[in-house]
Write a protein that holds these residues in place. Sequence first.
Motif, PDB file in Angstrom:
ATOM      1  N   LEU A   1       0.995  -1.171   0.167  1.00  0.00           N
ATOM      2  CA  LEU A   1      -0.023  -0.034  -0.017  1.00  0.00           C
ATOM      3  C   LEU A   1       0.992   1.194  -0.024  1.00  0.00           C
ATOM      4  O   LEU A   1       0.422   2.308  -0.707  1.00  0.00           O
TER       5      LEU A   1
ATOM      6  N   ALA B   1       2.217   1.748  -3.356  1.00  0.00           N
ATOM      7  CA  ALA B   1       0.919   2.084  -4.212  1.00  0.00           C
ATOM      8  C   ALA B   1       0.952   3.567  -3.957  1.00  0.00           C
ATOM      9  O   ALA B   1       0.403   4.507  -4.951  1.00  0.00           O
ATOM     10  N   ALA B   2       0.987   4.137  -2.943  1.00  0.00           N
ATOM     11  CA  ALA B   2       0.640   5.522  -2.608  1.00  0.00           C
ATOM     12  C   ALA B   2       2.063   6.232  -3.401  1.00  0.00           C
ATOM     13  O   ALA B   2       1.810   7.498  -3.659  1.00  0.00           O
TER      14      ALA B   2
ATOM     15  N   TYR C   1       4.515  11.388   3.426  1.00  0.00           N
ATOM     16  CA  TYR C   1       3.065  11.639   3.180  1.00  0.00           C
ATOM     17  C   TYR C   1       2.423   9.996   3.273  1.00  0.00           C
ATOM     18  O   TYR C   1       1.299   9.883   3.793  1.00  0.00           O
TER      19      TYR C   1
ATOM     20  N   LYS D   1      -0.413   8.951   5.902  1.00  0.00           N
ATOM     21  CA  LYS D   1      -1.883   9.056   5.439  1.00  0.00           C
ATOM     22  C   LYS D   1      -2.239   7.595   5.085  1.00  0.00           C
ATOM     23  O   LYS D   1      -3.394   7.057   5.113  1.00  0.00           O
ATOM     24  N   ILE D   2      -1.221   6.635   5.170  1.00  0.00           N
ATOM     25  CA  ILE D   2      -1.457   5.180   4.680  1.00  0.00           C
ATOM     26  C   ILE D   2      -0.991   4.378   5.826  1.00  0.00           C
ATOM     27  O   ILE D   2      -1.743   3.424   6.405  1.00  0.00           O
TER      28      ILE D   2
ATOM     29  N   PRO E   1      -2.853   5.241   9.477  1.00  0.00           N
ATOM     30  CA  PRO E   1      -4.424   4.697   9.711  1.00  0.00           C
ATOM     31  C   PRO E   1      -4.476   3.312   9.603  1.00  0.00           C
ATOM     32  O   PRO E   1      -5.362   2.650  10.060  1.00  0.00           O
ATOM     33  N   GLY E   2      -3.427   2.750   8.897  1.00  0.00           N
ATOM     34  CA  GLY E   2      -3.539   1.131   8.667  1.00  0.00           C
ATOM     35  C   GLY E   2      -3.301   0.503   9.946  1.00  0.00           C
ATOM     36  O   GLY E   2      -3.508  -0.763  10.056  1.00  0.00           O
TER      37      GLY E   2
ATOM     38  N   PHE F   1      10.259   1.468  -8.744  1.00  0.00           N
ATOM     39  CA  PHE F   1      10.609   0.756  -7.350  1.00  0.00           C
ATOM     40  C   PHE F   1      12.030  -0.204  -7.273  1.00  0.00           C
ATOM     41  O   PHE F   1      12.530  -0.578  -6.341  1.00  0.00           O
TER      42      PHE F   1
ATOM     43  N   PHE G   1      -1.877  -2.614  -9.315  1.00  0.00           N
ATOM     44  CA  PHE G   1      -0.947  -3.498  -8.837  1.00  0.00           C
ATOM     45  C   PHE G   1      -1.972  -4.875  -8.922  1.00  0.00           C
ATOM     46  O   PHE G   1      -3.220  -4.861  -9.023  1.00  0.00           O
TER      47      PHE G   1
ATOM     48  N   ALA H   1      -3.934  -3.319  -4.234  1.00  0.00           N
ATOM     49  CA  ALA H   1      -3.417  -2.386  -3.224  1.00  0.00           C
ATOM     50  C   ALA H   1      -4.415  -1.057  -3.195  1.00  0.00           C
ATOM     51  O   ALA H   1      -3.713   0.006  -3.129  1.00  0.00           O
TER      52      ALA H   1
ATOM     53  N   PHE I   1      -6.423   1.411  -0.807  1.00  0.00           N
ATOM     54  CA  PHE I   1      -6.275   1.684   0.664  1.00  0.00           C
ATOM     55  C   PHE I   1      -7.524   1.384   1.403  1.00  0.00           C
ATOM     56  O   PHE I   1      -8.657   1.812   1.163  1.00  0.00           O
TER      57      PHE I   1
ATOM     58  N   THR J   1      -8.431   1.859   4.237  1.00  0.00           N
ATOM     59  CA  THR J   1      -9.157   2.842   5.226  1.00  0.00           C
ATOM     60  C   THR J   1      -9.634   3.941   4.625  1.00  0.00           C
ATOM     61  O   THR J   1     -10.231   4.824   5.576  1.00  0.00           O
ATOM     62  N   MET J   2      -9.811   3.880   3.436  1.00  0.00           N
ATOM     63  CA  MET J   2     -10.330   5.085   2.515  1.00  0.00           C
ATOM     64  C   MET J   2     -11.667   4.401   1.946  1.00  0.00           C
ATOM     65  O   MET J   2     -11.560   3.505   1.471  1.00  0.00           O
TER      66      MET J   2
ATOM     67  N   PHE K   1      -7.004  10.336  -4.421  1.00  0.00           N
ATOM     68  CA  PHE K   1      -5.690  10.331  -3.604  1.00  0.00           C
ATOM     69  C   PHE K   1      -4.616  10.985  -4.628  1.00  0.00           C
ATOM     70  O   PHE K   1      -4.191  11.973  -4.113  1.00  0.00           O
TER      71      PHE K   1
ATOM     72  N   ARG L   1      -8.352   4.689 -10.157  1.00  0.00           N
ATOM     73  CA  ARG L   1      -7.570   5.445  -9.379  1.00  0.00           C
ATOM     74  C   ARG L   1      -6.041   5.706  -9.927  1.00  0.00           C
ATOM     75  O   ARG L   1      -5.455   6.707  -9.909  1.00  0.00           O
TER      76      ARG L   1
END
Lengths: 303, 372
Positions: free
Chosen positions: A202, A205-206, A215, A219-220, A223-224, B60, B89, B93, B95, B97-98, B106, B154
């Motif tokens: 995650l 991904a962000a 950030y 933000k990820i 909260p996770g 990455f 992905f 992936a 989020f 919590t959103m 985002f 997204r």
Amino acid sequence: MSDTALKPFRSKWHERFVTAPSFLWLLLFFAIPAVIVLSFTFHGHTANGGVGEWSLSTWRELVDPDYPVIVWRTIRVSLEVTFWSILLALPSAYAIAKLPKKWRAIVAGSIMLPFWTSFVVRVFAWKQMLHPNGWLQSCYMGFLYAKTWLVCWFTGSPGMPDISTVTILDSELAVVLVSVYSFLPFAIMPIYTAAEKFDFSLIEAARDLGASSFYAFRKIFIPGIKTGISSAILMVFIPAIGSYVIPQMLGGTNCVLIGNKIFMRAIQNRNIPHAAALATLMAISVLVPMLIAWWAQKKGKKQ
Amino acid sequence: MYYPYLMNNDFLVFDHVTKKFGALTAVNDVSFSVTKGEFFSLLGPSGCGKTTLLRMLGGFERPDSGRIYLEGKDITDLPPNQRRIHTVFQNYALFPTMTIWDNIAFSLRLKKKPKAEIEEEVDKILEMIQMSDHAWKYPSQLSGGQKQRVAIARALVDRPQVLLLDEPLAALDLKLRQHMLLELDTIHDQVGITFMYVTHDQGEAMSLSDRIAVINRGKIEQLDVPARIYEAPQSRFVASFIGDTNFFEGEVVSIDGNYCTIQPENFPPISAYNDQNLKVGDLAQLSVRPEKIRVTINPPTPEKGAGINVFPTKVKDIVYQGVYTKYWLTSGSTQVAALKPHSRFLLDQEKITWNDDVFVWWHPDDSYMVAK
């Protein structure tokens, strides 16, 4: 939703049987003692340290201008300890969870290593380290002089206040410092447990969507792992509220917390009802704001 | 130096990129380029290096040597958040919590766009993926196909230069996969963004891509349009990885104009189109696709059978597969696979069953000569 759907049929008796031990435990060691403590507060005390007749004298005695100060100091110190513990635990837990698997267990284990030494011995060691002739005190004095000088320079104040008698020992700072040291493992462990289960893809991904590392962390990641953070807050805040050894040994007369006062009343003054009333007062001081916050949050969610 | 894969005005260029993980060379001196708006696939077995290529493009992983250029700019050393390249992905992936809405918003929020603009863009893309009704749900409340669509939305909402898709359909069941294939194609047509698709599924790559790079052991085996990858495989690996095929290996024994005859071991001589200009005595590899082979009880008539490969065989196995039937036929110790669509099944005079003596026949043009 799916939980109830998947739950096989079980009789009410079965459920009661399974939950009986924990229910009994709570009843015997939490509910009944709490009621006993509460009932003590409505008694006077006898000269030889016993619990006297029914009366409201104990509550009347509680009107002491010192107590609100001590309660507020206890809450403030506990909040400070919780804040710094969580702040230090977050990056530590993140770093441990990012380690290769075989290293994780080793590092997480070494965090618990201090527990092999007695708590009192460790606090006593801090007492030596913070001694007015020790090097930590010297470092602190250097820092303090620099800070005071800078403050005077900026404010244009003519003379520097006398700070030569300031010590770390017997101050609130010592209590906060050593409390953070003592409770940090209790903050790291729940956060680390949550972070280990956290899906780090995650974060990737962000980052991929344009977020900076910080950030994404804010933000990820945070909260996770919020369940881990909330249990870490409880794990630190609750023992900090009841803290007694650390302020006793390092706080001196400048940082008396409610735990010390309860000890004083119960053991030195042999006034059990008064100690019980103090404990009740402390519990109310913590529970009432918590209940208000919980109620406000619930109301906020409904809207 | 002349690179056949480097053209002028190339949008995305991999220039001699190598990546090693310890002793393993995941990507070995790979160069290719992608044109703007193309649907480009990286196809290969697991562990072939295709995901490493994608991760290097996403930022990455950093290549050990070689450069990556996007619109003429060297992006090799840029961190992921400074590339306008977004990834869908494999595990989506999203989020957790959103809400769906916040997930999609985002990247727009990161760019500090005005609130009204964010709302407009998110609502627009939610409509495009037909998820407007689910905007305030959380990812755990969605089905696999819905999560997939949200992940795509997204990544697309702030219009990246390239969209990377890492085996996006692998976690879906067959029916949903076919549906999502069509949807991906539609989305690509709508947005006109360059898609880079990684998959091990040749069917997906074939049906979606403008071009495919077949990758094996960190190297590109063949880079071509889907039809040529299938019909004109350049290596034995490509021929066998893309679809089923029958291989015959043998010496060239005679040459007759454009055609030559090859003598495999344990099989009668086969006539083939001499693609490689081989001479008598050279070693040749033939790939014959099962669907190009006819299976009949009677041999073809003399005029139909003139100049083509006709061999008597015995039916060893019959596998009924709905649309067609697959036959396993033996000639001596050699096995031949052949496909027969069912439209012809009814027209056959006699039904072919197990252990029957049958004829297999195919045109020499269908004996495709594989280079290596």
